[in-house]
Design a protein around this motif. Structure first.
Motif, short mmCIF file in Angstrom:
data_model
loop_
_atom_site.label_atom_id
_atom_site.label_comp_id
_atom_site.label_asym_id
_atom_site.label_seq_id
_atom_site.Cartn_x
_atom_site.Cartn_y
_atom_site.Cartn_z
N LEU A 12 0.84 -1.20 0.00
CA LEU A 12 0.00 0.00 0.00
C LEU A 12 0.87 1.24 0.00
CD1 LEU A 12 -2.77 1.38 0.22
CD2 LEU A 12 -2.61 1.12 2.72
N ARG A 13 1.89 1.28 0.84
CA ARG A 13 2.80 2.43 0.86
C ARG A 13 3.42 2.66 -0.50
NH1 ARG A 13 4.04 4.95 5.43
NH2 ARG A 13 3.66 3.87 7.41
N SER A 14 3.89 1.60 -1.10
CA SER A 14 4.55 1.71 -2.41
C SER A 14 3.60 2.22 -3.48
CB SER A 14 5.12 0.34 -2.81
OG SER A 14 5.73 0.40 -4.08
N ALA A 15 2.38 1.71 -3.47
CA ALA A 15 1.41 2.11 -4.48
C ALA A 15 0.99 3.57 -4.32
CB ALA A 15 0.18 1.20 -4.42
N VAL A 16 0.76 3.99 -3.07
CA VAL A 16 0.38 5.39 -2.83
C VAL A 16 1.53 6.32 -3.15
CG1 VAL A 16 -0.43 7.06 -1.13
CG2 VAL A 16 -1.30 4.73 -1.08
N ALA A 43 -9.58 11.76 -8.00
CA ALA A 43 -10.34 10.74 -8.73
C ALA A 43 -9.52 9.46 -8.88
CB ALA A 43 -10.75 11.27 -10.10
N GLU A 44 -8.23 9.59 -9.20
CA GLU A 44 -7.41 8.39 -9.37
C GLU A 44 -7.19 7.69 -8.03
OE1 GLU A 44 -3.38 6.85 -11.64
OE2 GLU A 44 -4.01 8.94 -11.86
N ALA A 45 -7.00 8.46 -6.97
CA ALA A 45 -6.87 7.86 -5.64
C ALA A 45 -8.13 7.08 -5.28
CB ALA A 45 -6.59 8.93 -4.60
N ARG A 47 -10.30 5.70 -7.51
CA ARG A 47 -10.37 4.51 -8.36
C ARG A 47 -9.45 3.40 -7.87
NH1 ARG A 47 -10.32 8.41 -12.50
NH2 ARG A 47 -8.11 8.01 -12.92
N LEU A 48 -8.31 3.79 -7.31
CA LEU A 48 -7.36 2.80 -6.81
C LEU A 48 -7.73 2.26 -5.43
CD1 LEU A 48 -4.05 4.53 -7.98
CD2 LEU A 48 -5.09 2.46 -8.94
N GLY A 49 -8.78 2.81 -4.83
CA GLY A 49 -9.24 2.33 -3.54
C GLY A 49 -8.55 2.93 -2.34
N PHE A 50 -7.78 4.00 -2.56
CA PHE A 50 -7.02 4.59 -1.46
C PHE A 50 -7.90 5.45 -0.55
CE2 PHE A 50 -3.16 4.59 -4.52
CZ PHE A 50 -2.96 3.24 -4.29
N ILE A 51 -8.84 6.20 -1.12
CA ILE A 51 -9.62 7.14 -0.32
C ILE A 51 -10.49 6.42 0.71
CG2 ILE A 51 -11.50 8.85 -0.40
CD1 ILE A 51 -10.32 9.86 -3.01
N GLY A 52 -11.10 5.33 0.30
CA GLY A 52 -12.00 4.61 1.20
C GLY A 52 -11.40 3.35 1.79
N VAL A 53 -10.08 3.30 1.91
CA VAL A 53 -9.44 2.07 2.38
C VAL A 53 -9.90 1.70 3.79
CG1 VAL A 53 -7.40 3.24 3.36
CG2 VAL A 53 -7.21 0.88 2.54
N ASN A 54 -10.34 2.68 4.58
CA ASN A 54 -10.76 2.44 5.96
C ASN A 54 -12.24 2.11 6.11
OD1 ASN A 54 -11.23 5.25 5.18
ND2 ASN A 54 -11.99 5.54 7.25
N LEU A 55 -13.01 2.27 5.04
CA LEU A 55 -14.46 2.12 5.13
C LEU A 55 -14.89 0.68 4.88
CD1 LEU A 55 -15.51 5.44 3.37
CD2 LEU A 55 -15.32 4.96 5.83
N MET A 73 -2.39 8.89 3.78
CA MET A 73 -2.17 10.31 4.05
C MET A 73 -0.68 10.63 4.12
SD MET A 73 -3.87 13.23 4.77
CE MET A 73 -2.73 14.03 3.67
N GLU A 74 0.06 9.83 4.85
CA GLU A 74 1.49 10.08 5.01
C GLU A 74 2.23 10.04 3.68
OE1 GLU A 74 5.49 7.98 6.86
OE2 GLU A 74 3.53 7.30 7.59
N GLU A 75 1.96 9.03 2.87
CA GLU A 75 2.69 8.88 1.61
C GLU A 75 2.33 9.97 0.61
OE1 GLU A 75 5.23 6.96 1.13
OE2 GLU A 75 5.02 6.09 3.13
N LEU A 76 1.08 10.39 0.58
CA LEU A 76 0.71 11.49 -0.31
C LEU A 76 1.41 12.77 0.12
CD1 LEU A 76 -3.12 10.94 -0.95
CD2 LEU A 76 -1.25 10.63 -2.58
#
Length: 385
Positions: A12-16, A43-45, A47-55, A73-76
């Motif tokens: 996940l860190r690498s992808a973000v 939008a891309e974040a 689509r990749l599932g990063f925004i809602g990873v906690n939901l 958040m940290e990696e962005l």
């Protein structure tokens, strides 16, 4: 809790990080200067599932937790693309609705929050209440099967890009007649809802606003959760806010440190790279240590929150936010100073962070209020307020 991240966390860190690098700090600054939004990145974040990873997965999220969202958040932020609305939309609003919302509210809002297609702002701060949530004057009264909200909010992030705002108001308790906190989902196109932008000396695409609620009428199901338990619900949303604030500060510190290391390694004066001089190297090394210590507390806070311990998470999240802010502010200052005049140029992109990182000490809660919390809640000292 393990100090060794899983393969999934590393991936996940690498992808973000790759996504952040794809857009980069230049893109982020250009959006801020041209008064446009980071829509492509957001939008891309999503689509990749990063925004809602906690939901919750059943509502389109990643089914993970705050630990994973703090990684995003940290990696962005470490890539120079820290999205402030990550703190607000999935962390505060998403968590509150996922934990306390009705089935209908979850179905209505969570899939869009998870994908990034819906952005939700959060409104708690008021012009006269400041950090004292007990003196909020935004009120909600029942009128038949509707709620009517009236009041103002200030320093509310990203309202111009949000479809709704989770508003903290106060309702009259039936038993006591006293006003108690309550949470309401207010669509930004609701009649009587308006906002104005607050001019800020910050280079950030996500702006700050003052909100006006002039007898905004809402259906009964706009109320989130149990009004009798609204205060605990509120703080369950504020713990993720502090964790994400820490993640953002840590990421900004990493970004500035990376810029400084690159510069002082290449810059040669008196036949040696200036990074070989202790006056340059030691402050950066100390900053690295302080940043890593803050990160450990942030990871602890996220793990405690994900385990369901709100009280334990409150202590750790506040400490993490304090430590990360202090470390990041000092590190950005050291980074600028180590680069001399170039540290103040637009080209190197570090001076702009001097004001931006300062937010970490002020919002979402000031360093002084965190010290008050730790003094009274952790140390058992008498309250000063």
């Amino acid at each position: 809790m393990s100090f060794i991240e899983t393969d999934e966390h590393k991936e996940l860190r690498s992808a973000v990080a790759a996504l952040g690098k794809k857009y980069g700090a230049d893109y982020f600054r250009a959006c801020a200067r041209e008064n446009r939004k980071t829509d492509e990145l957001w939008a891309e974040a999503g689509r990749l599932g990063f925004i809602g990873v906690n939901l919750p997965a059943e509502y389109g999220g990643g089914g993970a937790g705050m630990y994973e969202l703090s990684i995003v958040m940290e990696e962005l932020a470490a890539s120079g693309t820290g999205l402030l609305m990550m703190v607000v939309s999935p962390a505060i609003c998403g968590n509150v609705i996922a934990r306390f919302g009705t089935d209908e509210q979850k179905q209505r809002w969570l899939p869009g929050l998870a994908s990034g297609e819906i952005t939700m702002a959060f409104g708690i701060t008021e012009p006269d209440a400041g950090s004292n949530s007990h003196t909020i004057t935004t009120t909600a009264r029942r009128d038949g099967d509707q709620w009517v909200l009236s009041g103002q909010k200030v320093f509310i992030s990203g309202v111009d890009q949000a479809q709704a705002v989770l508003i903290v108001g106060r309702t009259e308790e039936a038993k006591t007649g006293k006003l108690a906190p309550a949470l309401f989902i207010v669509p930004t196109d609701a009649p009587g809802f308006s906002f104005t932008q607050i001019p800020m000396e910050l280079e950030n695409p996500e702006k700050q606003f003052q909100l006006f609620l002039d007898d905004v009428r809402l259906p009964a199901d706009a109320l989130v959760g149990d009004p009798e338990a609204a205060l605990s619900q509120l703080f369950a949303g504020l713990n993720p806010e502090r964790i994400m604030g820490a993640a953002s500060a840590i990421g900004m510190g990493r970004f500035a440190l990376g810029k400084a290391i690159e510069y002082v390694t290449q810059r040669t004066v008196w036949k040696a790279p200036i990074g070989s001089h202790q006056a340059i190297a030691h402050p950066l090394a100390a900053g690295k240590i302080e940043l890593e210590l803050a990160k450990l507390m942030m990871q602890k806070a996220a793990a405690i929150y994900d385990a369901g311990d709100d009280w334990g998470a409150a202590e750790a999240a506040n400490m993490a936010k304090y430590a990360a802010a202090e470390a990041a502010v000092k590190l950005v200052d050291h980074a600028v100073h180590s680069m001399g005049g170039n540290g103040l140029t637009t080209e190197y992109g570090v001076a702009q962070m001097l004001s931006l990182v300062r937010i970490a000490r002020v919002a979402p809660v000031s360093r002084e209020m965190i010290l008050n919390f730790v003094a009274s809640s952790s140390l058992g000292l008498p309250k000063s307020y």
